[in-house]
Design a protein around this motif. Structure first.
Motif, short mmCIF file in Angstrom:
data_model
loop_
_atom_site.label_atom_id
_atom_site.label_comp_id
_atom_site.label_asym_id
_atom_site.label_seq_id
_atom_site.Cartn_x
_atom_site.Cartn_y
_atom_site.Cartn_z
N ALA A 173 0.88 -1.18 0.00
CA ALA A 173 0.00 0.00 0.00
C ALA A 173 0.92 1.23 0.00
O ALA A 173 2.10 1.12 0.30
CB ALA A 173 -0.90 0.00 1.24
N THR A 174 0.44 2.39 -0.45
CA THR A 174 -0.95 2.78 -0.45
C THR A 174 -1.60 2.70 -1.84
O THR A 174 -2.81 2.87 -1.97
CB THR A 174 -1.10 4.23 0.06
OG1 THR A 174 -0.21 5.07 -0.71
CG2 THR A 174 -0.62 4.33 1.52
N GLN A 182 -3.04 1.12 -5.36
CA GLN A 182 -3.74 -0.12 -5.71
C GLN A 182 -2.81 -1.09 -6.42
O GLN A 182 -3.03 -2.31 -6.37
CB GLN A 182 -4.92 0.19 -6.63
CG GLN A 182 -6.23 0.46 -5.89
CD GLN A 182 -7.41 0.43 -6.84
OE1 GLN A 182 -7.72 1.41 -7.49
NE2 GLN A 182 -8.07 -0.71 -6.92
N THR A 239 -4.91 -4.42 -5.88
CA THR A 239 -5.90 -4.65 -4.83
C THR A 239 -7.31 -4.44 -5.38
O THR A 239 -7.51 -3.85 -6.44
CB THR A 239 -5.66 -3.69 -3.65
OG1 THR A 239 -5.72 -2.34 -4.11
CG2 THR A 239 -4.30 -3.94 -3.01
N THR A 275 -9.85 -2.95 -3.54
CA THR A 275 -10.49 -1.77 -2.97
C THR A 275 -10.11 -0.53 -3.77
O THR A 275 -8.92 -0.22 -3.89
CB THR A 275 -10.07 -1.58 -1.51
OG1 THR A 275 -10.38 -2.78 -0.78
CG2 THR A 275 -10.79 -0.40 -0.87
N ARG A 321 -5.09 4.05 -0.65
CA ARG A 321 -5.25 3.58 0.73
C ARG A 321 -4.26 4.29 1.66
O ARG A 321 -3.47 3.65 2.37
CB ARG A 321 -5.09 2.06 0.78
CG ARG A 321 -5.70 1.42 2.02
CD ARG A 321 -5.38 -0.06 2.08
NE ARG A 321 -6.26 -0.90 1.32
CZ ARG A 321 -7.40 -1.42 1.78
NH1 ARG A 321 -7.79 -1.14 3.01
NH2 ARG A 321 -8.13 -2.19 1.01
N GLY A 349 -4.21 3.89 5.84
CA GLY A 349 -4.63 2.57 6.27
C GLY A 349 -3.39 1.87 6.80
O GLY A 349 -2.29 2.45 6.86
N GLY A 400 -7.95 3.07 5.67
CA GLY A 400 -7.40 4.10 4.82
C GLY A 400 -8.44 4.62 3.84
O GLY A 400 -9.64 4.42 4.00
N VAL A 401 -7.96 5.32 2.80
CA VAL A 401 -8.78 5.93 1.75
C VAL A 401 -9.52 7.16 2.33
O VAL A 401 -9.62 7.33 3.54
CB VAL A 401 -9.78 4.93 1.12
CG1 VAL A 401 -10.37 5.49 -0.17
CG2 VAL A 401 -9.12 3.59 0.81
N THR A 408 -12.47 3.70 4.39
CA THR A 408 -13.10 2.42 4.08
C THR A 408 -12.96 1.47 5.26
O THR A 408 -12.04 1.60 6.08
CB THR A 408 -12.46 1.79 2.83
OG1 THR A 408 -13.14 0.56 2.52
CG2 THR A 408 -10.99 1.47 3.06
N ARG A 460 -9.40 5.61 8.99
CA ARG A 460 -8.07 5.97 8.54
C ARG A 460 -7.32 6.52 9.76
O ARG A 460 -7.95 6.88 10.75
CB ARG A 460 -8.10 6.98 7.39
CG ARG A 460 -8.84 8.25 7.65
CD ARG A 460 -8.97 9.10 6.38
NE ARG A 460 -7.84 9.98 6.19
CZ ARG A 460 -7.07 9.99 5.07
NH1 ARG A 460 -7.33 9.15 4.08
NH2 ARG A 460 -6.07 10.83 4.94
#
Length: 580
Positions: free
Chosen positions: A204-205, A207, A226, A228, A232, A235, A250-251, A255, A281
């Motif tokens: 992360a962060t 995708q 990912t 999601t 992120r 997160g 995160g996000v 989320t 987050r």
């Protein structure tokens, strides 16, 4: 009358269920328990469990120059030597010998320092290290299998932006090695984990998740995307078992989604698991000795750091069920600049958040599940693959032995924690425990050694050093060409992996075919190729017609050096051929 009785019965049932739910959430044997301790002198932004058992912390912005010690036994803060510069917003990880290594630091928001340094808790001494190529603010530091430290990204300043050049601090020489072939824009404070193949996994962060190979001049390779959507940031990510990674939260807006990936798979892929009860987050994720993952703090509202929507309830993720359980609620707001750290007694220390000096400690349910096993003695240091004796009066009741690498956490990510389940057997007066043999799974350094009984209750940990000041060379593949033939424009070779590890999954095993020293075409297959296995590789490029006469044909496997090998000098096979 009947209807009244029924309504009363239903009302009683609803109230009883609600009361049961409240009781379950407040019963410490089910939900754990929070307690408070004396406040810190300032809000901390990072926590580090030292090999001495003390906790180092420091503050935010100007108080990033003020490092202090906190004693888990007394909850008392004490003074310590100072680093001589601002270590706020630095990256950090423990070296094999127990020194805490720092990279980067703070000038003003978005402007980093090029400094490196170490703190030796045993001697209580700071030592300056060599500067990096540029300043780094929000870098991530990761201890590698050989004990060196990878440092990735970090903002140089608000004009240039992030430092694209990954660097490896070489402990033996005290110098930096530049990964010039791996320059890439990577998000600040990336979530990085040493993977079973010896590369470093960026979970992360972004995708798009990748491996960073640190051999030679370095190389990034894409692993998987990912599920999601979104970026992120803030997160968290943990490696909850060998090669298995969990990301959550995160996000913006936050989320509740969580995903796992198994890096041991031939083709690793992200898979959604149960979501948390709360979107978050600025959360913290902490590995526990029973193998579960504790998530604390965070905000559920939109925006960078929404102080109106704090999440007080902790949540516990169980890898056996891949689901979350809501636990007891804290009192303090833990948002941006908060931290959580596993202590040797199995509790979790939580501190920080802007302007929050309150200290809280979370005791997981396992501390309310009966008597704790005890470790009478354990060695202070062990080597890789060593069988060693752990003295305990509870040997007959021990079901698990695990250790967790000392934590070093800031900004919603613990750069140093990882967990291993250790094999063991009963012996008179205790246990014979075997340390990991592969430093890709357990890099050298200090670990919290726990023994757990059949109820999942852990002992108070002993701090054990693995590997001393050096680590064995990690197991690597070694590909060679064992046969080579040619017919009608087509080259065919047999490639064998005679090394001690498989070639990386998803990475091509390429062969360059040449005639009289001149490259003509190529072939390849996609890894992994298991240790000891062989594979036939033909011609994937265009066929090449060798003119009449006597020539020398050559097959060169891994000619582009896509992966590290234990021997890089044995990749070619040549043979003469006569074409009518």
């Amino acid at each position: 009358m009947t209807r009244t009785v029924r309504v009363a019965a239903v009302t009683f049932l609803v109230l009883w269920l609600a009361a049961s739910k409240v009781a379950a959430q407040t019963d410490p044997a089910v939900a754990g328990q929070w307690t408070s301790a004396a406040p810190l002198p300032f809000n901390s932004s990072a926590l580090h469990l030292l090999p001495t058992g003390m906790v180092m912390f420091y503050g935010v912005r100007p108080t990033g120059t003020d490092t202090r010690l906190w004693d888990p036994a007394t909850a008392i803060t004490s003074l310590m030597p100072l680093p001589g510069y601002n270590v706020f917003c630095s990256g950090h990880a423990f070296l094999a010998d127990g020194r805490l290594f720092f990279a980067g630091g703070h000038i003003v928001d978005g402007v980093g320092l090029p400094n490196s340094s170490t703190y030796d808790a045993a001697s209580n001494v700071w030592a300056a290290g060599p500067n990096m190529n540029a300043g780094r603010w929000y870098p991530t530091a990761t201890t590698l299998a050989n004990g060196d430290v990878l440092v990735v990204t970090g903002k140089i300043d608000n004009t240039v932006g992030p430092d694209l050049l990954p660097q490896v601090f070489q402990v033996a020489s005290g110098t930096w090695r530049n990964l010039t072939s791996a320059q890439l824009y990577v998000d600040l404070y990336p979530r990085m984990h040493l993977a079973p193949n010896g590369q470093v996994f960026n979970s992360a962060t972004s995708q798009t998740t990748r491996y960073l190979g640190t051999s030679g001049t370095g190389a990034w390779t894409v692993v998987a995307a990912t599920n999601t959507p979104g970026y992120r940031d803030y997160g968290s990510s943990v490696m909850y078992d060998d090669g298995k990674v969990l990301v959550m939260g995160g996000v913006d807006p936050p989320t509740s989604a969580a995903e796992v990936i198994d890096l041991n798979a031939a083709t690793p892929a992200w898979r959604l698991v149960g979501s948390m009860a709360f979107a978050r987050r600025h959360l913290n994720a902490t590995l526990l000795p029973d193998g579960k993952v504790l998530v604390t703090g965070g905000t559920s509202g939109p925006g960078f750091n929404n102080t109106a929507t704090p999440v007080f309830a902790a949540e516990m993720w169980d890898p056996a069920t891949e689901s979350w359980t809501t636990m007891a609620s804290a009192q303090a707001v833990r948002l941006y600049h908060s931290a959580a750290l596993l202590l040797p007694d199995g509790r979790v220390l939580t501190t920080g958040g802007d302007d929050i000096t309150q200290v809280e400690l979370y005791s997981p349910p396992y501390l309310f599940a009966g008597a704790r096993p005890t470790i009478t003695s354990a060695p202070a240091a062990v080597s890789f693959g060593q069988s060693y004796f752990v003295e305990t009066p509870d040997a007959a009741n021990i079901a698990k032995v695990r250790w967790i690498r000392l934590g070093s956490v800031t900004h919603a990510f613990n750069m140093n924690q990882r967990i291993n389940s250790l094999s063991f057997s009963q012996a008179p007066g205790g246990l014979n425990v075997v340390s990991p043999s592969n430093p890709n799974l357990a890099p050298p350094g200090h670990y919290l050694l726990f023994i757990l009984n059949a109820n999942g209750v852990p002992s108070i940990a002993k701090i054990v050093q693995l590997g001393g000041s050096t680590a064995p060379a990690p197991a690597l593949p070694d590909v060679i060409v064992t046969s080579l033939s040619y017919a009608s424009g087509i080259f065919t070779s047999t490639v064998k992996n005679q090394g001690g590890a498989a070639t990386p999954a998803g990475i091509a095993i390429g062969v360059a075919y040449s005639v009289d020293g001149v490259y003509r075409t190529w072939g390849g297959v996609t890894g992994p190729l298991a240790a000891g296995a062989s594979v036939t590789i033909g011609t994937n490029g265009g066929p090449y017609t060798i003119p009449g006469g006597t020539h020398t044909i050559t097959a060169f496997v891994d000619d582009e050096n896509r992966f590290a090998e234990s021997d890089e000098s044995n990749n070619q096979l040549s043979r003469p051929i006569t074409i009518p």
